[in-house]
Motif scaffolding. Structure first.
Motif, short mmCIF file in Angstrom:
data_model
loop_
_atom_site.label_atom_id
_atom_site.label_comp_id
_atom_site.label_asym_id
_atom_site.label_seq_id
_atom_site.Cartn_x
_atom_site.Cartn_y
_atom_site.Cartn_z
N THR A 49 32.75 73.59 -25.34
CA THR A 49 32.49 73.68 -24.33
C THR A 49 32.70 72.85 -22.98
O THR A 49 32.12 71.65 -22.96
N GLU B 112 41.72 72.86 -22.47
CA GLU B 112 42.58 73.60 -23.48
C GLU B 112 43.42 73.00 -22.51
O GLU B 112 44.47 72.31 -23.02
N ASP C 111 32.48 83.91 -34.48
CA ASP C 111 32.21 83.31 -35.51
C ASP C 111 30.76 83.56 -36.32
O ASP C 111 29.77 83.60 -35.11
N ARG D 58 28.16 80.25 -34.57
CA ARG D 58 28.51 80.35 -33.73
C ARG D 58 28.18 80.76 -32.22
O ARG D 58 28.46 80.66 -31.47
N ASN E 277 39.46 77.32 -18.90
CA ASN E 277 39.46 77.60 -20.55
C ASN E 277 41.04 78.51 -20.69
O ASN E 277 41.36 79.17 -19.97
N LYS F 198 33.26 82.44 -28.58
CA LYS F 198 33.98 80.94 -27.82
C LYS F 198 34.27 81.46 -26.50
O LYS F 198 33.43 82.23 -26.20
N ALA G 15 43.15 80.25 -24.63
CA ALA G 15 43.79 80.25 -26.12
C ALA G 15 44.27 81.18 -25.93
O ALA G 15 44.76 82.22 -25.64
N SER H 296 44.41 76.02 -29.19
CA SER H 296 43.68 77.13 -29.66
C SER H 296 42.82 76.17 -30.66
O SER H 296 42.29 76.38 -31.21
N VAL H 297 43.16 74.83 -30.20
CA VAL H 297 42.20 74.04 -31.05
C VAL H 297 40.54 74.14 -31.06
O VAL H 297 40.07 75.12 -30.26
N ASP H 298 39.48 73.77 -31.60
CA ASP H 298 37.92 74.02 -31.46
C ASP H 298 37.55 72.99 -30.59
O ASP H 298 36.65 72.14 -31.17
#
Length: 183
Positions: free
Chosen positions: A103, A107, A63, A66, A39, A69, A41, A98-100
């Motif tokens: 899981t 990225e 969040d 949620r 991952n 992340k 970010a 930086s996109v959501d």
């Protein structure tokens, strides 16, 4: 004008902090989940905190619905992360990371980034970065219902050889990298 924190909504508090603490470095954090998924970010609530031992801190916000992340979840599960500093030439790829993303989606792949092995930790470094830190979590502190800070111990500092002026004295060329000519 004055804003009292207990009288403003969180988005306003966020805006006030991010608009006034400048320039703010960006930690481009690479983590690896326990099952091996990578991952990446960016985090703008980040800085170095000391040198004996070398430490840095990341501000991790969740969040409200949620939760945390992948970056925060992976750091809290494995205790390891690589921090890459974002140079101007990598801003577009950093924005892509930086996109959501769901899981288990890397990225790094979305941004077309290559990685290389770190020395002391499982998560790799971004190959094109100019500076990177191998970090192991020293501590984490819950600072609010949807945020924590992670204090990382820096185990290794990697700097592109082009920027080393004197290795014995750790003199580093800190001038901005040259801009690419515009068409």
């Amino acid at each position: 004008m004055r804003w009292d924190r207990d009288r403003v909504a969180e988005p306003i508090a966020h805006k006030l902090l991010s608009a006034t603490v400048m320039p703010r470095p960006i930690a481009w954090v690479v983590t690896q989940s326990p099952d091996g998924t990578l991952n990446a970010a960016p985090y703008s609530f980040f800085n170095v905190m000391g040198s004996a031992p070398p430490t840095l801190v990341l501000g991790l916000m969740a969040d409200p619905k949620r939760g945390f992340k992948d970056t925060a979840t992976n750091i809290l599960a494995t205790g390891e992360f690589a921090v890459n500093l974002v140079s101007e030439s990598l801003v577009q790829q950093m924005n892509t990371t930086s996109v959501d993303a769901p899981t288990r989606m890397s990225e790094l792949n979305l941004a077309g980034l290559e990685t290389e092995a770190s020395v002391h930790i499982r998560p790799p470094r971004i190959t094109a970065r100019l500076v990177a830190f191998d970090c192991r979590m020293l501590s984490s502190v819950v600072t609010g219902p949807h945020q924590s800070i992670v204090i990382g111990r820096v185990l290794a500092v990697h700097i592109d050889d082009r920027f080393i002026l004197n290795p014995e004295r750790a003199h580093i060329d800190t001038r901005p990298e040259p801009r690419c000519p515009q068409p």
